[in-house]
Scaffold this motif. Sequence first.
Motif, short mmCIF file in Angstrom:
data_model
loop_
_atom_site.label_atom_id
_atom_site.label_comp_id
_atom_site.label_asym_id
_atom_site.label_seq_id
_atom_site.Cartn_x
_atom_site.Cartn_y
_atom_site.Cartn_z
N GLY A 97 0.77 -1.23 0.00
CA GLY A 97 0.00 0.00 0.00
C GLY A 97 0.80 1.27 0.00
O GLY A 97 0.24 2.37 0.11
N PHE A 98 2.13 1.19 -0.13
CA PHE A 98 2.96 2.39 -0.11
C PHE A 98 3.16 2.94 -1.52
O PHE A 98 3.27 2.19 -2.48
CB PHE A 98 4.33 2.09 0.51
CG PHE A 98 4.29 1.87 2.00
CD1 PHE A 98 4.43 2.93 2.88
CD2 PHE A 98 4.09 0.60 2.51
CE1 PHE A 98 4.39 2.73 4.24
CE2 PHE A 98 4.05 0.39 3.89
CZ PHE A 98 4.19 1.45 4.76
N THR A 99 3.18 4.26 -1.61
CA THR A 99 3.61 4.94 -2.83
C THR A 99 5.09 5.28 -2.67
O THR A 99 5.50 5.79 -1.62
CB THR A 99 2.81 6.23 -3.05
OG1 THR A 99 1.43 5.90 -3.21
CG2 THR A 99 3.29 6.98 -4.28
N VAL A 100 5.89 4.99 -3.69
CA VAL A 100 7.33 5.22 -3.62
C VAL A 100 7.74 6.23 -4.70
O VAL A 100 7.43 6.04 -5.88
CB VAL A 100 8.12 3.91 -3.81
CG1 VAL A 100 9.62 4.17 -3.72
CG2 VAL A 100 7.70 2.87 -2.78
N ILE A 101 8.41 7.31 -4.28
CA ILE A 101 8.97 8.26 -5.24
C ILE A 101 10.47 8.35 -4.99
O ILE A 101 10.93 8.24 -3.86
CB ILE A 101 8.32 9.66 -5.14
CG1 ILE A 101 8.43 10.21 -3.72
CG2 ILE A 101 6.87 9.60 -5.58
CD1 ILE A 101 7.88 11.63 -3.60
N ARG A 102 11.24 8.54 -6.07
CA ARG A 102 12.69 8.51 -5.99
C ARG A 102 13.28 9.78 -6.60
O ARG A 102 12.77 10.31 -7.61
CB ARG A 102 13.27 7.29 -6.72
CG ARG A 102 12.58 5.98 -6.45
CD ARG A 102 13.34 4.81 -7.06
NE ARG A 102 14.50 4.50 -6.26
CZ ARG A 102 14.51 3.57 -5.30
NH1 ARG A 102 13.41 2.88 -5.04
NH2 ARG A 102 15.60 3.33 -4.60
N PHE A 103 14.36 10.25 -5.99
CA PHE A 103 15.11 11.39 -6.51
C PHE A 103 16.60 11.06 -6.43
O PHE A 103 17.04 10.38 -5.50
CB PHE A 103 14.83 12.66 -5.69
CG PHE A 103 13.39 13.05 -5.62
CD1 PHE A 103 12.78 13.72 -6.67
CD2 PHE A 103 12.62 12.72 -4.50
CE1 PHE A 103 11.44 14.08 -6.60
CE2 PHE A 103 11.29 13.07 -4.43
CZ PHE A 103 10.69 13.74 -5.48
N SER A 104 17.36 11.55 -7.38
CA SER A 104 18.81 11.37 -7.32
C SER A 104 19.42 12.43 -6.41
O SER A 104 18.80 13.47 -6.13
CB SER A 104 19.41 11.48 -8.72
OG SER A 104 19.30 12.82 -9.20
#
Length: 283
Positions: A97-104
């Motif tokens: 149920g988690f939303t994952v966003i990524r940044f460098s």
Amino acid sequence: MKFVYETADCANYDLLSAYADYNKSHPTEAESIIWDLLKAKSIDGHKFRRQHVIKDYIVDFVCLNKKLVIEIDGQYHLESNQIVKDKSRTEDLQKSGFTVIRFSNEEVTGNTPEVIRCIKKSLMEIVKPKATPSAQKAPSTWRGLGEAGVRLDAWAVDAACSGNPGPMEYQAIDLQTGAQVFHFGPMKGTNNIGEFLAIVHALALCWQKGLHDKTIYSDSYNAILWVNKRQCKTKLERTPETEPLFQIILRAENWLRTHHYRNPVVKWETQKWGEVPADFGRK
């Protein structure tokens, strides 16, 4: 009663918390920039935690009320093996149920306002937790193992290490479903240490869940021997860099000495059955 911040199995938490504490004490520049903003609840008043244990992972930042995970990626995340692992990790978190966003790192240090805008946008778009998909089925290549004498009510564990010592990780796979039961790492260590910790991790999780008859398979004779002797006989040098790993080893050894488990720990016969199902496929 289970609180919202309790997102890890009790059996796994001690093994992960030492590494999380180490990460908190050694943040990257990008992580420090983001945490300075998140810890003050300056993003629409939302509370975030850093280096938080979820399942068998340590995420960089998470807003538990919104189930939003923020990961800050260094250069090694561009390596092919890491890309595959990050994808698997993200998919597993999404199933919970988690939303994952990524940044460098470069995005954070070079354009912080845009990163913050993306975080705010993600928070606004999250309305409710995502549904959890049904469990995956075991790969068809494993279905004949039962006829070959392999107990299918079992977990297989394995470790991988890039160098000796080097970045080490380990995992367990459920032989009935093909699902990943847990994953740990990477952190600096050796393959033998990873094999040892993987078995203890599996035993501790079985104990916590009451799965006292489940078989644990490992293809490492040394690791099984160390587990039987209740001692990790590693020759890895104990330094400030490896101290977090040694703290985990001490917890594992203490667990073995204080718990009389009855789970069979069985050598995986590679010549008869092929590669252990938990193999990372890097040979």
